[in-house]
Design an enzyme around this catalytic site. Sequence first.
Site, PDB file in Angstrom:
ATOM      1  CG  ASN A 159      20.730   3.479  11.403  1.00 37.15           C
ATOM      2  OD1 ASN A 159      19.591   3.133  11.681  1.00 37.15           O
ATOM      3  ND2 ASN A 159      21.071   4.734  11.201  1.00 37.15           N
ATOM      4  CG  HIS A 213      18.963  10.979   4.334  1.00 46.39           C
ATOM      5  ND1 HIS A 213      20.037  11.837   4.318  1.00 46.39           N
ATOM      6  CD2 HIS A 213      18.915  10.461   5.582  1.00 46.39           C
ATOM      7  CE1 HIS A 213      20.628  11.828   5.505  1.00 46.39           C
ATOM      8  NE2 HIS A 213      19.965  10.998   6.287  1.00 46.39           N
ATOM      9  CD  GLU A 264      16.127   7.135   1.887  1.00 47.11           C
ATOM     10  OE1 GLU A 264      15.979   6.228   2.723  1.00 47.11           O
ATOM     11  OE2 GLU A 264      15.962   8.333   2.166  1.00 47.11           O
ATOM     12  CB  SER A 317      16.305   6.126   6.602  1.00 48.45           C
ATOM     13  OG  SER A 317      15.718   7.386   6.365  1.00 48.45           O
ATOM     14  CG  ASP A 332      20.965   6.834  -0.096  1.00 48.45           C
ATOM     15  OD1 ASP A 332      21.676   5.904   0.336  1.00 48.45           O
ATOM     16  OD2 ASP A 332      20.827   7.917   0.502  1.00 48.45           O
ATOM     17  CG  HIS A 336      18.788   2.663   6.184  1.00 49.95           C
ATOM     18  ND1 HIS A 336      19.056   2.614   7.538  1.00 49.95           N
ATOM     19  CD2 HIS A 336      18.746   3.973   5.864  1.00 49.95           C
ATOM     20  CE1 HIS A 336      19.142   3.826   8.013  1.00 49.95           C
ATOM     21  NE2 HIS A 336      18.962   4.682   7.013  1.00 49.95           N
ATOM     22  CE  LYS A 363      22.602   5.414   8.011  1.00 52.73           C
ATOM     23  NZ  LYS A 363      22.197   6.343   6.972  1.00 52.73           N
TER      24      LYS A 363
HETATM   25  C1  LIG Z   1      22.197   7.836   6.958  1.00 56.09           C
HETATM   26  C2  LIG Z   1      21.810   8.199   5.586  1.00 56.09           C
HETATM   27  C3  LIG Z   1      22.581   9.069   4.822  1.00 56.09           C
HETATM   28  C4  LIG Z   1      23.732   9.830   5.399  1.00 56.09           C
HETATM   29  O1  LIG Z   1      24.804   9.015   5.722  1.00 56.09           O
HETATM   30  P1  LIG Z   1      25.829   9.460   6.854  1.00 56.09           P
HETATM   31  O2  LIG Z   1      26.998   8.583   6.641  1.00 56.09           O
HETATM   32  O3  LIG Z   1      25.135   9.212   8.155  1.00 56.09           O
HETATM   33  O4  LIG Z   1      26.135  10.896   6.643  1.00 56.09           O
HETATM   34  C5  LIG Z   1      22.218   9.277   3.505  1.00 56.09           C
HETATM   35  N1  LIG Z   1      21.133   8.681   2.975  1.00 56.09           N
HETATM   36  C6  LIG Z   1      20.341   7.872   3.712  1.00 56.09           C
HETATM   37  C7  LIG Z   1      19.156   7.241   3.088  1.00 56.09           C
HETATM   38  C8  LIG Z   1      20.657   7.613   5.035  1.00 56.09           C
HETATM   39  O5  LIG Z   1      19.864   6.840   5.761  1.00 56.09           O
END
Ligand SMILES: *Cc1c(COP(=O)(O)O)cnc(C)c1O
Length: 392
Positions: free
Chosen positions: A48, A134, A183, A187, A212, A215, A246
Site C-alpha cells: 500500500n 475494515h 471507508e 481496501s 476512513d 487508502h 500507506k
Molecule cells: C490499513 C487500514 C487500517 C489499519 O491501519 P494500520 O495502520 O495498518 O493499523 C484501518 N482502516 C483501513 C480502511 C485500512 O485499510
Amino acid sequence: MAGFEEDLRARLEAIEDQNLRRQVRRVDSAQGPHVVIQGRECLNFSSNDYLGLATHPKLREAAEKTLRDYGTGSGASRLVCGSLAPHHRLEEALAEFKGVERALVFSTGYATAFGTITALVSTGDIVVLDKLVHASIVDGSRLSGAKLRIFDHNDLNDLESVLQWADGQRRANDKARVLVVTESLFSMDGDIAPLREIVELKDQYGAWLMVDEAHATGLFGAQRRGLVEELGLTGRVEVQMGTLGKALGSAGGYIAGAGVLIDYLVNKARSFIFSTAPPPSVSSASLAGVEVARSNEGAELLAKLRSAVMQFCEGSGIKPAALHSPIVPKIIGDEADALRMAEMLFERGFFVPAIRYPTVARGKARLRFTFSAAHAKDVAALTEALRVLRAG
Ligand SMILES: *Cc1c(COP(=O)(O)O)cnc(C)c1O
C-alpha cells in the site's frame, strides 16, 4: 502443555483444510517495487506504499534526524510522561493538510478506528457500518456496546432504511446517538463510497459520519487530502480518519476534525490513553510524508501511479473498480484457486497476495494487485505473465 498445543494444532488444521491458512513471508530487502524473497528478486504488487514514500530520502532523513535528537522510544503514553514535539508538529501539519481545526495521532490505524469508535458511541447508541468496512471498524463497533447495524456495500437505499429504523429507535430514547462509518476507497475492492449522498442522508437523519480515508489519503483531491476533499465535503464530515502507513510511507493513524473532537478523544479514546506514544522518529517520517504528498513532487508521483494502474488495466483487460483506484482486485472466488494463481505468479517472480476469508467473504477470494509510483517499467512484465497464465 501437551493439551494446549494439540488443541491449537487441530484448529490450525481446520484452517488449512479450508485453504485459509496464512503464513508470513520473509522479505530480505526494503519494501519497494522490487523485493527479495527466498534469495530471489520479485516484482512487488502487494504493498500500500502507493507513492513509494516508504524509502523516500526525505522521510529517511527526517526519521534519522529525530532518532539522533530524541532517541528511539517515547517513554510512555503522551498523557503520562509528556508529549514529544515531533507528535505535535505532525498533528499541526495534518490539521492544516486536511483543512480542519485539529488532528490526533495514534500508533496504528487499527488503534485509531478502534479507539475512536469506542469513545464516540456506547450502550444505547447505534453504529451503522458499510458491509465491507475494515476489521478495525468492525471490532471497535462490536466492543463499543452500541447496537450494530450493517448496510449492503455502497447501497444508499439500504443505508436509508437502516437510518429510518434508527430514527424509530430514537423515538424511544431521544439521547441515542447514531454514527455511520464507511471507508472512502475500499481496501480490498478498490471501489469508492458515494460520499456525497451518504453525507446528505446522515444530515437528513441527524446521524454523524466517520470516513476512513486509509487508502485515499495522498491520492485524491486537488491537494491530495483524500476523497472528502475531492467531493467538496470538508466541513461536512464529523470524523475524518486516515492512516500514515500507506501512501504517506510511514506508520500510524490519525483523526482530523474539530478541536472539541480531539480534546474529547484525548480523554476517552482508550487506545490513545493506554498505549505508549509512537516513536518520535516515526512521527517525523510521517510529517515528511505529508509534506512530500502535498508538494509538486507528490502530484508527479501520483501521475506516475495513475499511469501504472491505467497501463495494467488496459494490458490485462481487468476493469478498475473506480477511476484512479490504485487497488485492482481480480475476483477468483474459490480460495484454493486464488492460492494456486498467486503461487504461479510467485514462481514467475511476481508477488501478488491471494486475499481470502476473513479479510473478504468466503467464496470471494481474489488476487489483489496494488500499484506504486515506482512501478512504471514493471507493469508490462506483469500483464505479459498474466497473459501467459491465461493461455496456459
Ligand atoms: C490499513 C487500514 C487500517 C489499519 O491501519 P494500520 O495502520 O495498518 O493499523 C484501518 N482502516 C483501513 C480502511 C485500512 O485499510
